[in-house]
Design a protein around this motif. Structure first.
Motif, PDB file in Angstrom:
ATOM      1  N   SER A  65     -11.105  22.153 -38.407  1.00  0.00           N
ATOM      2  CA  SER A  65     -10.963  20.755 -38.833  1.00  0.00           C
ATOM      3  C   SER A  65     -11.633  20.485 -40.166  1.00  0.00           C
ATOM      4  O   SER A  65     -11.414  19.446 -40.778  1.00  0.00           O
ATOM      5  CB  SER A  65     -11.567  19.825 -37.777  1.00  0.00           C
ATOM      6  OG  SER A  65     -12.969  19.998 -37.695  1.00  0.00           O
ATOM      7  N   THR A 119     -14.574  19.653 -40.638  1.00  0.00           N
ATOM      8  CA  THR A 119     -15.600  18.631 -40.514  1.00  0.00           C
ATOM      9  C   THR A 119     -16.979  19.240 -40.745  1.00  0.00           C
ATOM     10  O   THR A 119     -17.197  20.423 -40.487  1.00  0.00           O
ATOM     11  CB  THR A 119     -15.527  17.957 -39.136  1.00  0.00           C
ATOM     12  OG1 THR A 119     -16.365  16.790 -39.139  1.00  0.00           O
ATOM     13  CG2 THR A 119     -15.968  18.892 -38.018  1.00  0.00           C
ATOM     14  N   ASN A 120     -17.913  18.438 -41.256  1.00  0.00           N
ATOM     15  CA  ASN A 120     -19.302  18.869 -41.496  1.00  0.00           C
ATOM     16  C   ASN A 120     -19.377  20.116 -42.374  1.00  0.00           C
ATOM     17  O   ASN A 120     -20.138  21.051 -42.095  1.00  0.00           O
ATOM     18  CB  ASN A 120     -20.012  19.125 -40.160  1.00  0.00           C
ATOM     19  CG  ASN A 120     -20.148  17.864 -39.335  1.00  0.00           C
ATOM     20  OD1 ASN A 120     -20.652  16.849 -39.803  1.00  0.00           O
ATOM     21  ND2 ASN A 120     -19.673  17.924 -38.100  1.00  0.00           N
ATOM     22  N   ASP A 121     -18.615  20.110 -43.452  1.00  0.00           N
ATOM     23  CA  ASP A 121     -18.516  21.282 -44.332  1.00  0.00           C
ATOM     24  C   ASP A 121     -19.682  21.296 -45.331  1.00  0.00           C
ATOM     25  O   ASP A 121     -19.507  21.064 -46.531  1.00  0.00           O
ATOM     26  CB  ASP A 121     -17.171  21.252 -45.061  1.00  0.00           C
ATOM     27  CG  ASP A 121     -16.846  22.556 -45.766  1.00  0.00           C
ATOM     28  OD1 ASP A 121     -17.520  23.572 -45.488  1.00  0.00           O
ATOM     29  OD2 ASP A 121     -15.912  22.569 -46.588  1.00  0.00           O
ATOM     30  N   LYS A 146      -6.872   9.212 -45.995  1.00  0.00           N
ATOM     31  CA  LYS A 146      -6.477   9.588 -44.633  1.00  0.00           C
ATOM     32  C   LYS A 146      -4.957   9.507 -44.478  1.00  0.00           C
ATOM     33  O   LYS A 146      -4.324  10.405 -43.907  1.00  0.00           O
ATOM     34  CB  LYS A 146      -7.168   8.663 -43.633  1.00  0.00           C
ATOM     35  CG  LYS A 146      -7.016   9.054 -42.175  1.00  0.00           C
ATOM     36  CD  LYS A 146      -7.771   8.073 -41.299  1.00  0.00           C
ATOM     37  CE  LYS A 146      -7.645   8.417 -39.824  1.00  0.00           C
ATOM     38  NZ  LYS A 146      -8.439   9.613 -39.485  1.00  0.00           N
ATOM     39  N   ASN A 203      -7.235  15.800 -40.366  1.00  0.00           N
ATOM     40  CA  ASN A 203      -7.838  14.481 -40.284  1.00  0.00           C
ATOM     41  C   ASN A 203      -8.959  14.353 -41.314  1.00  0.00           C
ATOM     42  O   ASN A 203      -9.819  15.221 -41.437  1.00  0.00           O
ATOM     43  CB  ASN A 203      -8.419  14.263 -38.885  1.00  0.00           C
ATOM     44  CG  ASN A 203      -9.091  12.912 -38.753  1.00  0.00           C
ATOM     45  OD1 ASN A 203      -8.530  11.889 -39.163  1.00  0.00           O
ATOM     46  ND2 ASN A 203     -10.287  12.899 -38.193  1.00  0.00           N
ATOM     47  N   ASP A 243     -12.150  12.735 -41.855  1.00  0.00           N
ATOM     48  CA  ASP A 243     -13.103  12.018 -41.006  1.00  0.00           C
ATOM     49  C   ASP A 243     -14.265  11.456 -41.812  1.00  0.00           C
ATOM     50  O   ASP A 243     -14.280  11.501 -43.050  1.00  0.00           O
ATOM     51  CB  ASP A 243     -13.584  12.916 -39.848  1.00  0.00           C
ATOM     52  CG  ASP A 243     -14.403  14.119 -40.325  1.00  0.00           C
ATOM     53  OD1 ASP A 243     -14.954  14.084 -41.448  1.00  0.00           O
ATOM     54  OD2 ASP A 243     -14.503  15.098 -39.559  1.00  0.00           O
ATOM     55  N   GLU A 244     -15.273  10.932 -41.099  1.00  0.00           N
ATOM     56  CA  GLU A 244     -16.378  10.231 -41.759  1.00  0.00           C
ATOM     57  C   GLU A 244     -17.287  11.169 -42.540  1.00  0.00           C
ATOM     58  O   GLU A 244     -18.132  10.707 -43.316  1.00  0.00           O
ATOM     59  CB  GLU A 244     -17.200   9.461 -40.722  1.00  0.00           C
ATOM     60  CG  GLU A 244     -18.019  10.317 -39.769  1.00  0.00           C
ATOM     61  CD  GLU A 244     -17.195  10.911 -38.636  1.00  0.00           C
ATOM     62  OE1 GLU A 244     -17.778  11.664 -37.820  1.00  0.00           O
ATOM     63  OE2 GLU A 244     -15.979  10.610 -38.552  1.00  0.00           O
ATOM     64  N   THR A 245     -17.145  12.483 -42.364  1.00  0.00           N
ATOM     65  CA  THR A 245     -17.970  13.427 -43.123  1.00  0.00           C
ATOM     66  C   THR A 245     -17.353  13.744 -44.485  1.00  0.00           C
ATOM     67  O   THR A 245     -17.927  14.530 -45.238  1.00  0.00           O
ATOM     68  CB  THR A 245     -18.158  14.747 -42.343  1.00  0.00           C
ATOM     69  OG1 THR A 245     -16.934  15.507 -42.346  1.00  0.00           O
ATOM     70  CG2 THR A 245     -18.591  14.486 -40.918  1.00  0.00           C
ATOM     71  N   MET A 246     -16.209  13.147 -44.787  1.00  0.00           N
ATOM     72  CA  MET A 246     -15.457  13.484 -46.002  1.00  0.00           C
ATOM     73  C   MET A 246     -15.275  12.277 -46.908  1.00  0.00           C
ATOM     74  O   MET A 246     -15.300  11.127 -46.468  1.00  0.00           O
ATOM     75  CB  MET A 246     -14.074  14.038 -45.623  1.00  0.00           C
ATOM     76  CG  MET A 246     -14.102  15.213 -44.670  1.00  0.00           C
ATOM     77  SD  MET A 246     -12.438  15.654 -44.074  1.00  0.00           S
ATOM     78  CE  MET A 246     -12.830  16.837 -42.782  1.00  0.00           C
ATOM     79  N   SER A 297     -14.484  20.653 -50.838  1.00  0.00           N
ATOM     80  CA  SER A 297     -14.241  21.176 -49.497  1.00  0.00           C
ATOM     81  C   SER A 297     -12.839  21.748 -49.319  1.00  0.00           C
ATOM     82  O   SER A 297     -12.677  22.943 -49.131  1.00  0.00           O
ATOM     83  CB  SER A 297     -14.498  20.071 -48.462  1.00  0.00           C
ATOM     84  OG  SER A 297     -14.328  20.547 -47.148  1.00  0.00           O
ATOM     85  N   ALA A 331     -16.946  17.103 -49.047  1.00  0.00           N
ATOM     86  CA  ALA A 331     -17.939  16.741 -48.040  1.00  0.00           C
ATOM     87  C   ALA A 331     -18.824  15.649 -48.637  1.00  0.00           C
ATOM     88  O   ALA A 331     -19.288  15.761 -49.773  1.00  0.00           O
ATOM     89  CB  ALA A 331     -18.759  17.954 -47.640  1.00  0.00           C
TER      90      ALA A 331
END
Length: 281
Positions: free
Chosen positions: A125, A127-129, A197, A205, A207-210, A246, A262
């Protein structure tokens, strides 16, 4: 036109590879051959820029990702840059501009003392990269090597604000990898989370980390090899590190698909945590 999702890094052995690129260039796209769409960065203007390089069997260094100096002993990069890497073979090159693979007394070449990959990072995903590298020796700050300021938790660039992405990644929008001879810089406009998005939901997706930055005219963006590098914005307190390169869509810099970063201020607790926690040797 067909598009392919890619991690924005140089693909080398030991990594999980994304799907092969598809040659989707048309005549218009062939006109753009920079970071993409950028220009040579003025020397020493981005002293926080780092080249992460792997040693091959002959001891030669090959660039695979970017990073940013955040202190004399640490650099910040994307988690996927370190995914399945042998850190004993990674070299952190500071103060580079051109000739990043060559011996240069003005560059500082150090090893990795340790690294922390965000525990919530998911390669599928993206996420959190986010990852922090601790250097095996302290960097010497000078006109070519300096830290970039981290943002506060509430320090966000405004929608439409122009920020700068830098790196030695692919200067070609399409499949052929064309590395630059010098550090490249490109200005991109920050776009809202909702707009980004909507543009990328068919791929991954957002998300909030991006966060996302874009050039709506097309032809500008981060590309393969720019991963882990900085997106720097400026406010009344000066320049700060807003994002870490990212992922994105090939062709790089396509008018319909933003570059994804990120979001640094989302990760402040992780970045500033005690290095003894979750250290990867």
């Amino acid at each position: 036109m067909n598009f392919t999702f890619v991690f924005i890094l140089v693909l080398t052995a030991g990594l999980v590879h994304p799907r092969p690129w598809k040659n989707t260039l048309d005549k218009r796209h062939r006109l753009y051959v920079r970071i993409v769409g950028g220009h040579e960065a003025p020397r020493s203007q981005y002293p926080w820029q780092v080249s992460l390089q792997m040693l091959d069997e002959r001891g030669h260094r090959e660039h695979f990702c970017g990073a940013s100096v955040i202190s004399p002993s640490q650099v910040l990069t994307a988690a996927h840059c370190l995914f399945n890497r042998d850190l004993t073979k990674v070299r952190v090159v500071l103060g580079a501009h051109d000739g990043i693979h060559e011996e240069d007394s003005r560059q500082q070449v150090v090893g990795v003392g340790g690294a922390r990959i965000h525990p919530g990072f998911d390669i599928n995903s993206m996420t959190n990269d986010m990852a922090v590298i601790t250097l095996d020796q302290v960097a010497v700050f000078n006109d070519r090597v300096k830290a970039i300021r981290l943002p506060s938790e509430d320090e966000d660039p405004d929608e439409g604000q122009s920020c700068v992405s830098t790196g030695w990644g692919n200067t070609n929008m399409g499949t052929a990898f064309i590395p630059p001879k010098t550090l490249q810089a490109v200005r991109l406009s920050v776009i809202s989370h909702e707009v980004c998005k909507n543009k990328l939901e068919s791929f991954l997706n957002v998300d909030e980390t991006m966060m996302c930055a874009h050039d709506f005219a097309g032809g500008k963006g981060s590309c393969t090899g720019d991963s882990g590098g900085p997106l720097v914005c400026v406010n009344s307190n000066g320049p700060y590190l807003a994002g870490v390169v990212s992922w994105g869509i090939v062709p790089c810099g396509d008018a319909d698909h933003p570059s994804v970063f990120a979001k640094v201020n989302h990760f402040l607790n992780f970045i500033l945590a005690d290095d003894s926690n979750g250290l990867i040797q």
